[in-house]
Design an enzyme around this catalytic site. Sequence first.
Site, mmCIF file in Angstrom:
data_model
loop_
_atom_site.group_PDB
_atom_site.id
_atom_site.type_symbol
_atom_site.label_atom_id
_atom_site.label_comp_id
_atom_site.label_asym_id
_atom_site.label_seq_id
_atom_site.Cartn_x
_atom_site.Cartn_y
_atom_site.Cartn_z
ATOM 1 N N GLN A 1 -39.353 17.727 16.364
ATOM 2 C CA GLN A 1 -39.059 16.997 17.606
ATOM 3 C C GLN A 1 -40.026 15.844 17.847
ATOM 4 O O GLN A 1 -40.203 15.393 18.982
ATOM 5 C CB GLN A 1 -39.045 17.968 18.794
ATOM 6 C CG GLN A 1 -37.826 18.874 18.818
ATOM 7 C CD GLN A 1 -36.502 18.087 18.755
ATOM 8 O OE1 GLN A 1 -36.420 16.935 19.174
ATOM 9 N NE2 GLN A 1 -35.465 18.716 18.213
ATOM 10 N N SER A 2 -40.672 15.363 16.784
ATOM 11 C CA SER A 2 -41.622 14.256 16.938
ATOM 12 C C SER A 2 -40.895 12.944 17.269
ATOM 13 O O SER A 2 -40.031 12.490 16.517
ATOM 14 C CB SER A 2 -42.402 14.097 15.633
ATOM 15 O OG SER A 2 -43.005 12.825 15.573
ATOM 16 N N ASN A 3 -41.279 12.348 18.406
ATOM 17 C CA ASN A 3 -40.745 11.026 18.747
ATOM 18 C C ASN A 3 -41.193 10.016 17.713
ATOM 19 O O ASN A 3 -40.451 9.123 17.313
ATOM 20 C CB ASN A 3 -41.276 10.575 20.119
ATOM 21 C CG ASN A 3 -40.796 11.463 21.240
ATOM 22 O OD1 ASN A 3 -39.605 11.680 21.394
ATOM 23 N ND2 ASN A 3 -41.716 11.986 22.029
#
Length: 327
Positions: free
Chosen positions: A74-76
Site C-alpha cells: 500500500q505504499s503511495n
Amino acid sequence: MRLAELPRARLATLPTPLQRAPRLSERLGVEVLVKRDDLTGLGLGGNKVRILEPLLGEALAEGADVVLTAGGAQSNHAALTALAAARLGLEAQLVRYGPERPVTHEGNAALSALAGAHVVWTGDPDRSSVDLALQRLANDLRDRGRTPYVVPRGGATALGATAYVRASLELAAQLDEIGIVPSRVVVATGSCGTQAGLVAGALALGARHRVLGVTVSRPREECVRRVREIAAGCLALLGVDTAPVPDPEVLDGYIGPGYGKPSQAGGQAATLAARTEGLVLDPVFTAKAMAALVERAGEDGGPVVFWHTGGGATAVAAGMLGDGGDL
Ligand SMILES: Cc1ncc(COP(=O)(O)O)c(C=O)c1O
C-alpha cells in the site's frame, strides 16, 4: 540557491492550491490553511509526485531505462513511482519485503499493477531487506545490459528533498499574496524527505515558522536525525550556506496501533476534516498529522498551514478508513 541547476522531470501540476479552511478553523479556534499537495496531478496526487521530479530527472539525465524502488503493497511512494515511470516511458520494478504474496487488487497495490510495475519479493520478512535487494536487482539488470536507476525507500534523499525547498518557495509566494505569516507548518513524516525539504526551505528563506513533523512510523529520535541529515544534505546540494541545521521538531504519540493501521484519533480528525471542509485525509499519514494539529491547536497561536500530502488511494481502500468514530 542552485535549484534551477538540478535535474527535473516535470510531473506535478503546480502550484497546488493554498486554501483557507474557515469551518475547521472555527472548530479549532485557530486559523488553518491547507496546502493541497493531494492535488499534485499525477495518479491520485500526493507529496511523492514532487519528490520524484528531481529524482526521475536525474534518472533521465543518466539515460536510465528502468526505475527501481521499494515499499509495501500500500505504499503511495511505490505506486506513484510506477505511474511516474510510465509517464516518462521508463519501466518500473518494485521490491517488497517478505515472501511472495498474492497481489491484492486494492488501493496502491492496484495502481502499481495498473501502471505495469514488475514486483520482486525479498523473501525476508525484515523491512530493511529491500535495501540490499534493490542493489542486487540493479546489479543484475546492469549485467543484462540495462540502465537501472534506484530510488531509495520513500525517495528520502537530499536530491528528493530539494523538491520541498521548491515547494517552500511556492508556499512563501502564496502566503505573501494573501498577507499571512504562519506560526507553524504541520506535515506527516514517514521516511523524512518531505519534512527535511520543508526545514531546509524555511532555513534557506529565513522563514520564521516552525515545521512540525508528525511521525507516523519511525521513532521520534530516528526522525530527528534523518530530517536533520537530509536537510543538511539538501542545503549543501543547493549551495546554501546556513548555520548548522538545528534539531527539527518531530511529534510522536500519533502512530496509534502502528504504521499503516488507522488510529482512533486519526479517524476522528479525518471525520472532522471531511465534515467541516470536505477534505479527504488518508488513515496512514494525513489523518494522524491532522490528529496532532487538532490536539495541539491552541498551542502557540496561528495561523497554521496543514500540508496535505495526499494518500488518496489508501483513503478509499477497503478496511483502511475505519468508521471515522464520533466527533
Ligand atoms: C500521503 C503521504 N503523506 C506523507 C508521507 C511522508 O512523507 P516522507 O516519507 O517524505 O516523510 C508519505 C510517504 O510516503 C505519504 O505517502
